[in-house]
Design an enzyme around this catalytic site. Structure first.
Site, PDB file in Angstrom:
ATOM      1  N   THR A  35     -21.276  40.459  13.003  1.00  0.00           N
ATOM      2  CA  THR A  35     -21.065  41.291  14.129  1.00  0.00           C
ATOM      3  C   THR A  35     -19.955  42.215  13.627  1.00  0.00           C
ATOM      4  O   THR A  35     -19.766  43.574  13.813  1.00  0.00           O
ATOM      5  CB  THR A  35     -20.553  40.433  15.166  1.00  0.00           C
ATOM      6  OG1 THR A  35     -21.447  39.678  15.732  1.00  0.00           O
ATOM      7  CG2 THR A  35     -20.223  41.518  16.334  1.00  0.00           C
ATOM      8  N   SER A  93     -24.876  35.482   9.920  1.00  0.00           N
ATOM      9  CA  SER A  93     -24.523  34.514   9.183  1.00  0.00           C
ATOM     10  C   SER A  93     -25.433  33.123   9.419  1.00  0.00           C
ATOM     11  O   SER A  93     -25.475  32.256   8.642  1.00  0.00           O
ATOM     12  CB  SER A  93     -23.177  34.204   9.517  1.00  0.00           C
ATOM     13  OG  SER A  93     -22.994  33.591  10.698  1.00  0.00           O
ATOM     14  N   SER A  94     -26.429  33.268  10.512  1.00  0.00           N
ATOM     15  CA  SER A  94     -27.348  32.330  10.587  1.00  0.00           C
ATOM     16  C   SER A  94     -28.229  32.132   9.405  1.00  0.00           C
ATOM     17  O   SER A  94     -29.064  31.237   9.286  1.00  0.00           O
ATOM     18  CB  SER A  94     -28.286  32.737  11.830  1.00  0.00           C
ATOM     19  OG  SER A  94     -27.396  32.745  13.150  1.00  0.00           O
ATOM     20  N   THR A 100     -19.484  35.174  12.605  1.00  0.00           N
ATOM     21  CA  THR A 100     -18.851  33.887  12.784  1.00  0.00           C
ATOM     22  C   THR A 100     -19.655  32.515  13.195  1.00  0.00           C
ATOM     23  O   THR A 100     -19.140  31.554  13.091  1.00  0.00           O
ATOM     24  CB  THR A 100     -18.020  34.264  14.176  1.00  0.00           C
ATOM     25  OG1 THR A 100     -19.275  34.648  15.149  1.00  0.00           O
ATOM     26  CG2 THR A 100     -16.982  35.120  14.071  1.00  0.00           C
ATOM     27  N   ASP A 101     -21.009  32.887  13.393  1.00  0.00           N
ATOM     28  CA  ASP A 101     -21.776  31.541  13.645  1.00  0.00           C
ATOM     29  C   ASP A 101     -21.651  30.561  12.753  1.00  0.00           C
ATOM     30  O   ASP A 101     -21.472  29.305  13.148  1.00  0.00           O
ATOM     31  CB  ASP A 101     -23.193  32.064  13.871  1.00  0.00           C
ATOM     32  CG  ASP A 101     -23.294  32.837  15.356  1.00  0.00           C
ATOM     33  OD1 ASP A 101     -22.455  32.943  15.951  1.00  0.00           O
ATOM     34  OD2 ASP A 101     -24.580  33.341  15.152  1.00  0.00           O
TER      35      ASP A 101
HETATM   36  N1  ASP Z   1     -24.658  36.263  15.009  1.00  0.00           N
HETATM   37  C1  ASP Z   1     -23.449  36.840  14.411  1.00  0.00           C
HETATM   38  C2  ASP Z   1     -23.207  36.431  12.731  1.00  0.00           C
HETATM   39  O1  ASP Z   1     -22.627  35.199  12.818  1.00  0.00           O
HETATM   40  C3  ASP Z   1     -22.348  36.749  15.059  1.00  0.00           C
HETATM   41  C4  ASP Z   1     -20.911  36.939  14.601  1.00  0.00           C
HETATM   42  O2  ASP Z   1     -20.836  37.677  13.665  1.00  0.00           O
HETATM   43  O3  ASP Z   1     -19.976  37.199  15.342  1.00  0.00           O
HETATM   44  O4  ASP Z   1     -23.506  36.857  11.832  1.00  0.00           O
END
Ligand code: ASP
Length: 356
Positions: A28, A72-73, A103-104
């Protein structure tokens, strides 16, 4: 994988306080609206436009950006290796590293890197954001600026202030392999229930010296990159069908299993489950007990419902997070084989579990 290398000169090399390498993987953090109003990864070379305050840090900054920044998934062992290799290749000429990551799965990557980078004596600070940098209320700016300050911070003796893999988010610096994502909407996305914060950022950055790993004699950095993904997690719940357990226990190529148990490491004690697990352990599977509780630790002898696990040879993961257990198992089995991994999984390797 291909990269884009971007130099951001916020100070001339002789004025710069430190040299920091930013590795931008996606998430994100780096999203911006395109002409259609859709969020897409932004061009990192425009970072100074979004974050002019970077100039006042007086750092010699280089950015290595994944050519295709990703959510990041989609990050896994191949990307962990890439990130580890970039750090290894630039280790001698940089004072610190900041990894911008979604963050994920940030806690998984930070945990993996803590086991991959043996002998680390410089900061590797993971950070990201809950709101894209293009948003007025974004947390991206503060997270990146403070992560850079931490990555470049030195002690009075000129040594790295935080020579470990850590994660900075919403004013707290956590040990990477103790962190977990606990919140998907608010800014305080990460917690470390079983280990104190390494620093808190307020008006000043207060370092918790007693909690930070010390490097007395600097060692040569070694990079470990072999992973074995032949592992599984069995998360218990009341009423879990035997067939579900059986399906996981019969997974082809399974070498190690994490059971996510209740409370201080307890599990249903039906004869069927005891026998099924015992048989698989006798066949060579090794099983690690991690609690579903974010805080506290596994104590297999505390209750009858945990004692039987110990009796059949389940290894206590004590106060390790699932993120640390998954990555530690993959790297231990990949690097040293299942037998050695079994011996080492219950021992602290990179500050991921408390000493007994
Ligand atoms: N879906 C995003 C990721 O993990 C969420 C984030 O970056 O906060 O890449």
């Amino acid at each position: 994988m291909s990269y884009q290398i971007i130099n951001i000169n916020t100070a001339s090399p002789d004025q710069a306080k430190s040299k920091v390498l930013i590795i931008y993987t996606g998430g994100t953090f780096g999203m911006a609206y395109d002409v259609r109003g859709v969020l897409i990864p932004f061009d990192f070379s425009l970072i100074l436009h979004h974050l002019p305050a970077l100039r006042s840090l007086q750092l010699d900054l280089t950015v290595i950006s994944f050519d295709q920044p990703i959510d990041s998934s989609n990050i896994g062992p191949t990307h962990w290796k890439e990130i580890g290799q970039i750090i290894f290749d630039h280790y001698a000429d940089q004072d610190g590293f900041v990894v911008l990551h979604g963050t994920d799965t940030m806690s998984f990557t930070a945990s993996a890197l803590s086991f991959m980078l043996q002998g680390l004596g410089k900061p590797v600070v993971f950070t990201g954001a809950q709101l894209p940098i293009s948003e007025p209320r974004s947390d991206a700016r503060e997270n990146l600026i403070t992560a850079l300050e931490i990555a470049s911070a030195k002690t009075k003796e000129g040594k790295a202030m935080v020579p470990e893999v850590c994660l900075y988010f919403d004013s707290a610096l956590l040990r990477g392999n103790r962190s977990r994502k606990v919140e998907s909407m608010h800014f305080d996305a990460f917690q470390s229930e079983n280990y104190p914060a390494l620093a808190k950022a307020g008006v000043a950055i207060d370092y918790n010296d007693a909690a930070i790993h010390k490097v007395s004699v600097p060692k040569a950095l070694k990079l470990r990159t072999r992973f074995d993904t032949g592992i599984a997690i069995l998360k218990l719940f009341p009423g879990i069908p035997n067939d579900t357990i059986d399906a996981i226990l019969s997974t082809k190529g399974l070498r190690a299993l994490i059971i996510e148990t209740f409370g201080s490491g307890n599990a249903p004690s039906s004869t069927w489950f005891r026998q099924a697990l015992k048989t698989r352990i006798e066949q060579g599977l090794f099983v690690v007990n991690i609690s579903q509780c974010p805080g506290g630790m596994v104590e297999q002898g505390r209750y009858e419902t945990g004692k039987w696990l110990e009796e059949i040879g389940v290894i206590s993961g004590r106060d390790m997070t699932t993120e640390a257990a998954v990555t530690k198992l993959m790297i231990l089995i990949g690097e040293q084989g299942a037998e050695k991994a079994k011996e080492l999984i219950g021992k602290p390797l990179a500050g991921e579990m408390s000493e007994q």
